[in-house]
Design a protein around this motif. Structure first.
Motif, mmCIF file in Angstrom:
data_model
loop_
_atom_site.group_PDB
_atom_site.id
_atom_site.type_symbol
_atom_site.label_atom_id
_atom_site.label_comp_id
_atom_site.label_asym_id
_atom_site.label_seq_id
_atom_site.Cartn_x
_atom_site.Cartn_y
_atom_site.Cartn_z
ATOM 1 N N LYS A 192 0.724 -1.224 -0.178
ATOM 2 C CA LYS A 192 -0.075 -0.041 0.180
ATOM 3 C C LYS A 192 0.976 1.209 -0.134
ATOM 4 N N MET A 193 2.018 1.143 0.762
ATOM 5 C CA MET A 193 3.004 2.274 0.805
ATOM 6 C C MET A 193 3.739 2.788 -0.462
ATOM 7 N N ILE A 194 3.809 1.615 -1.332
ATOM 8 C CA ILE A 194 4.534 1.613 -2.450
ATOM 9 C C ILE A 194 3.301 2.245 -3.543
ATOM 10 N N ASN A 195 2.427 1.817 -3.485
ATOM 11 C CA ASN A 195 1.327 2.129 -4.454
ATOM 12 C C ASN A 195 0.929 3.725 -4.152
ATOM 13 N N ALA A 196 0.948 4.243 -2.750
ATOM 14 C CA ALA A 196 0.568 5.362 -2.484
ATOM 15 C C ALA A 196 1.835 6.331 -3.045
ATOM 16 N N LEU A 197 3.264 5.896 -2.926
ATOM 17 C CA LEU A 197 4.280 6.649 -3.496
ATOM 18 C C LEU A 197 4.295 6.754 -4.933
ATOM 19 N N ILE A 198 3.873 5.540 -5.635
ATOM 20 C CA ILE A 198 3.871 5.497 -7.186
ATOM 21 C C ILE A 198 2.381 6.740 -7.549
ATOM 22 N N THR A 199 1.303 6.788 -6.825
ATOM 23 C CA THR A 199 0.196 7.453 -7.003
ATOM 24 C C THR A 199 0.674 8.997 -6.959
ATOM 25 N N SER A 200 1.533 9.357 -5.986
ATOM 26 C CA SER A 200 1.776 10.801 -5.626
ATOM 27 C C SER A 200 2.840 11.159 -6.812
ATOM 28 N N LEU A 201 3.710 10.012 -7.038
ATOM 29 C CA LEU A 201 4.918 10.733 -8.115
ATOM 30 C C LEU A 201 4.122 10.871 -9.512
ATOM 31 N N LYS A 202 3.162 10.051 -9.563
ATOM 32 C CA LYS A 202 2.395 10.223 -10.979
ATOM 33 C C LYS A 202 1.790 11.581 -10.970
ATOM 34 N N LYS A 203 1.020 12.060 -9.688
ATOM 35 C CA LYS A 203 0.242 13.215 -9.818
ATOM 36 C C LYS A 203 1.280 14.323 -9.958
ATOM 37 N N ASP A 204 2.681 14.325 -9.523
ATOM 38 C CA ASP A 204 3.646 15.102 -9.671
ATOM 39 C C ASP A 204 4.115 15.287 -11.197
#
Length: 120
Positions: A104-116
């Motif tokens: 879940k933490m990895i997925n959240a980081l991926i989502t955040s980076l994609k938004k960036d």
């Protein structure tokens, strides 16, 4: 402390690796160079790819390495389930809860980076 060492997901992944190494010491001797080796490699790959990806020049590359970490954690879960099925390990619920949290933490980081990436 380097950039990736500050990432909570990297820290949790490192804790998981330590637990895995302690766990595989309990395996029967005939498994010391077979599935146990694969388990250790999968576990080590998780924080290693987070660190490797964070050092890249782009968020897009970092995301790619996070996906590799995600694949490694799923591989680790599969290998642990195999060991559970053959009777080497049991009561792995706490460990699976930790792997799920890290996913879940990895997925959240991926989502955040994609938004960036979209905002750049």
């Amino acid at each position: 402390m380097t950039g990736y060492e500050k990432l909570n997901v990297w820290q949790k992944s490192m804790e998981l690796v330590t637990e895995i190494y302690k766990l595989v010491k309990k395996f029967p001797k005939e498994e010391m160079f077979a599935l146990s080796d694969q388990i250790r490699r999968s576990a080590v790959s998780i924080p290693s790819n987070i660190a490797k990806g964070s050092s890249r020049n782009s968020k897009k590359e970092f995301i790619q390495f996070l996906y590799i970490s995600l694949g490694s954690i799923c591989e680790l879960e599969t290998q642990l389930k195999i060991n559970e099925n053959v009777g080497y390990l049991n009561s792995l619920n706490e460990l699976f809860n930790k792997t799920e949290k890290i996913k879940k933490m990895i997925n959240a980081l991926i989502t955040s980076l994609k938004k960036d990436l979209k905002n750049d």
